[in-house]
Design a protein around this motif. Structure first.
Motif, PDB file in Angstrom:
ATOM      1  N   UNK A  63       0.929  -1.093  -0.034  1.00  0.00           N
ATOM      2  CA  UNK A  63       0.049   0.180   0.235  1.00  0.00           C
ATOM      3  C   UNK A  63       0.795   0.997   0.108  1.00  0.00           C
ATOM      4  N   UNK A  64       1.897   1.310   0.780  1.00  0.00           N
ATOM      5  CA  UNK A  64       2.810   2.251   0.882  1.00  0.00           C
ATOM      6  C   UNK A  64       3.490   2.709  -0.236  1.00  0.00           C
ATOM      7  N   UNK A  65       4.017   1.486  -1.077  1.00  0.00           N
ATOM      8  CA  UNK A  65       4.672   1.692  -2.427  1.00  0.00           C
ATOM      9  C   UNK A  65       3.703   2.414  -3.474  1.00  0.00           C
ATOM     10  N   UNK A  66       2.576   1.743  -3.500  1.00  0.00           N
ATOM     11  CA  UNK A  66       1.597   2.304  -4.549  1.00  0.00           C
ATOM     12  C   UNK A  66       1.256   3.564  -4.403  1.00  0.00           C
ATOM     13  N   UNK A  67       1.265   3.862  -2.855  1.00  0.00           N
ATOM     14  CA  UNK A  67       0.784   5.533  -2.664  1.00  0.00           C
ATOM     15  C   UNK A  67       1.719   6.549  -3.295  1.00  0.00           C
ATOM     16  N   UNK A  68       2.951   5.950  -3.261  1.00  0.00           N
ATOM     17  CA  UNK A  68       4.032   6.996  -3.934  1.00  0.00           C
ATOM     18  C   UNK A  68       4.294   6.706  -5.290  1.00  0.00           C
ATOM     19  N   UNK A  69       3.429   5.877  -6.043  1.00  0.00           N
ATOM     20  CA  UNK A  69       3.160   5.770  -7.435  1.00  0.00           C
ATOM     21  C   UNK A  69       3.986   4.399  -7.800  1.00  0.00           C
TER      22      UNK A  69
END
Length: 176
Positions: free
Chosen positions: A138-144
């Motif tokens: 989730x964190x990685x997706x939030x940053x793109x």
């Protein structure tokens, strides 16, 4: 050089950081999705920290400390960077559980990605994450970061095999 945000500072690792890492390495919950290695004594880890190579384009390690009290809470590393293709691999580790899911990792990664794309002139950052590690994904997706592929049954934990997800972030996709 220190990279500074509202919640965290990123600074070079110091030999005295070894004690915190040793404590984290002995916490099963903190190590849940980390690739484990052979047991290491505190003396061995301290020596390894004293002998750390200097940060360079190929490998740059940062301690993550809180802005408020300068408490060491984890580390973030860019490794295997190559100027020929402008790519590097990212690793992040928060060992202090009371900082999980409170924005510290998000800000640390934003600071690092901004620095990597602007100052190092990287064109892409890649990483591998265990498929079952939903908070990290989730964190990685939030940053793109986007998923590029899957390594099936490539991570073993608690007698179970887990898939690993390969993700990457292009400089033009970075959500700052």
């Amino acid at each position: 050089m220190t990279l500074t945000g509202d919640l965290v500072h990123l600074r070079a690792l110091e030999p005295e950081d070894a004690d915190a890492f040793w404590r984290w390495h002995h916490d099963p919950e903190a190590m849940r999705w980390m690739t484990t290695s052979y047991p290491e004594s505190l003396a061995q880890l301290r020596k390894r920290f004293v002998d750390l190579p200097p940060n360079s384009y190929e490998r740059c390690s940062f301690a993550i400390t809180t802005t408020a009290e300068s408490r060491l809470i984890g580390c973030v590393v860019l490794r295997d960077a190559t100027p020929e293709v402008g790519r590097a691999t990212l690793d992040i580790y928060l060992g202090e559980k009371d900082t999980w899911n409170k924005g510290y990792a998000t800000e640390a990664l934003r600071l690092l990605c901004r620095w990597a794309f602007n100052d190092m002139r990287l064109t892409a950052i890649e990483l591998t994450v265990v498929a079952d590690n939903d908070p990290a994904r989730h964190l990685y997706r939030k940053l793109g970061f986007v998923e590029e592929g899957r390594r099936r049954e490539s991570f073993r934990r608690d007698g179970q095999l887990h898939d690993a997800i390969i993700m990457s972030l292009l400089a033009r996709e970075f959500i700052d």
